[in-house]
Write a protein that holds these residues in place. Structure first.
Motif, PDB file in Angstrom:
ATOM      1  N   GLU A  72       0.811  -1.221   0.000  1.00 57.77           N
ATOM      2  CA  GLU A  72       0.000   0.000   0.000  1.00 57.77           C
ATOM      3  C   GLU A  72       0.846   1.274   0.000  1.00 57.77           C
ATOM      4  O   GLU A  72       0.335   2.365  -0.180  1.00 57.77           O
ATOM      5  N   ASP A  73       2.169   1.133   0.204  1.00 58.13           N
ATOM      6  CA  ASP A  73       3.047   2.303   0.197  1.00 58.13           C
ATOM      7  C   ASP A  73       3.781   2.488  -1.126  1.00 58.13           C
ATOM      8  O   ASP A  73       4.438   3.497  -1.338  1.00 58.13           O
ATOM      9  N   GLU A 124       5.289  11.086  -5.021  1.00 61.48           N
ATOM     10  CA  GLU A 124       4.870   9.753  -5.463  1.00 61.48           C
ATOM     11  C   GLU A 124       4.364   9.776  -6.902  1.00 61.48           C
ATOM     12  O   GLU A 124       4.597   8.834  -7.673  1.00 61.48           O
ATOM     13  N   LEU A 150      -2.009  10.070  -3.355  1.00 62.61           N
ATOM     14  CA  LEU A 150      -0.565  10.129  -3.600  1.00 62.61           C
ATOM     15  C   LEU A 150      -0.024  11.541  -3.401  1.00 62.61           C
ATOM     16  O   LEU A 150      -0.675  12.527  -3.735  1.00 62.61           O
ATOM     17  N   LYS A 196      -0.415   1.964  -4.505  1.00 59.62           N
ATOM     18  CA  LYS A 196      -1.175   2.903  -3.675  1.00 59.62           C
ATOM     19  C   LYS A 196      -2.246   3.604  -4.494  1.00 59.62           C
ATOM     20  O   LYS A 196      -3.378   3.802  -4.036  1.00 59.62           O
ATOM     21  N   LYS A 232      -5.938   3.147  -3.268  1.00 65.01           N
ATOM     22  CA  LYS A 232      -6.504   4.295  -2.564  1.00 65.01           C
ATOM     23  C   LYS A 232      -6.943   5.438  -3.478  1.00 65.01           C
ATOM     24  O   LYS A 232      -7.564   6.398  -3.015  1.00 65.01           O
TER      25      LYS A 232
END
Length: 241
Positions: A25-26, A44, A40, A31, A35
């Protein structure tokens, strides 16, 4: 730029783990899928664009370094050229091109949004309408906006492009374009890359000349806007038209 990049590099731990070792998830791509894009950070998103970092820096680290060098200001980032970006660690020509292209797409999206029929009611309308064309430019450009009798934009036209210190606007060319489009009025716009909104003596002289010619041709000059990335100067608002 080179010194800023070096300083930013020293600010990060050069023993950063490879992104593949992070929790799913990172990782930027994962991500985004899990999400959504809004989750972000700017760094990112840059990491996704460049794809990889260096042997000692993750792609996210590189993104942070690039952003730190421009004060985390995306508008300043949009001003950078491919050559500027390749001065950062881990950024070759191909990665720099990816960043420049993504920022240009963002600029064009703003331009498309402004392309719908726009009615000009105040100087702020002018500023917002022409922003996609003049934002982030390192040189001066002169544009005209042609309006119909209802003050709806018929067309915007680039008149000239110059250097950092100035550009030339030919009144004959401006009125020729307005007459060809059967415009009812004209708005003048040019940018000051320096960020200084104060009109020069040449700006004042040109505005006066255009106003006089417009009165004679029944093509009134409604305003002359001096554009900067964060502010503007309106001759009409200042009572000079």
């Amino acid at each position: 730029m080179k010194e800023e990049a070096t300083s930013a590099l020293l600010a990060y731990d050069t023993t950063s783990l490879n992104i593949k070792t992070w929790a799913e998830e990172d990782r930027p791509r994962e991500k985004l899928l899990l999400k959504g894009k809004a989750a972000l950070s700017d760094a990112e998103l840059i990491a996704i664009l460049i794809g990889s970092g260096t042997t000692k820096l993750t792609a996210v680290d590189v993104g942070k370094i690039i952003l730190a060098a421009v004060g985390n200001d995306l508008n300043e980032l949009a001003r950078l050229s491919v050559k500027d970006l390749t001065k950062h660690p881990g950024i070759g020509e191909a990665k720099a091109i990816s960043i420049v292209s993504a920022l240009e797409l963002g600029r064009r999206r703003k331009e498309t949004a402004a392309a719908a029929k726009t009615r000009i009611t105040c100087s702020t309308d002018i500023y917002n309408y022409i922003k996609p064309q003049l934002l982030d430019l390192p040189h001066e450009e002169f544009w005209v906006i042609l309006l119909n009798r209802a003050n709806v934009v018929m067309k915007k036209e680039s008149i000239s492009s110059g250097g950092v210190a100035g550009t030339v606007a030919d009144p004959k060319m401006i009125f020729k374009k307005a007459i060809e489009q059967l415009a009812s009025s004209i708005i003048l716009v040019h940018n000051h890359p320096s960020g200084n909104t104060k009109p020069s003596a040449a700006d004042i002289t040109l505005t006066k000349k255009m106003k006089e010619a417009g009165s004679f041709l029944d093509l009134p000059i409604l305003d002359h806007i001096i554009f900067t990335d964060s502010d503007y100067y309106s001759f009409a608002d200042e009572g000079l038209l």
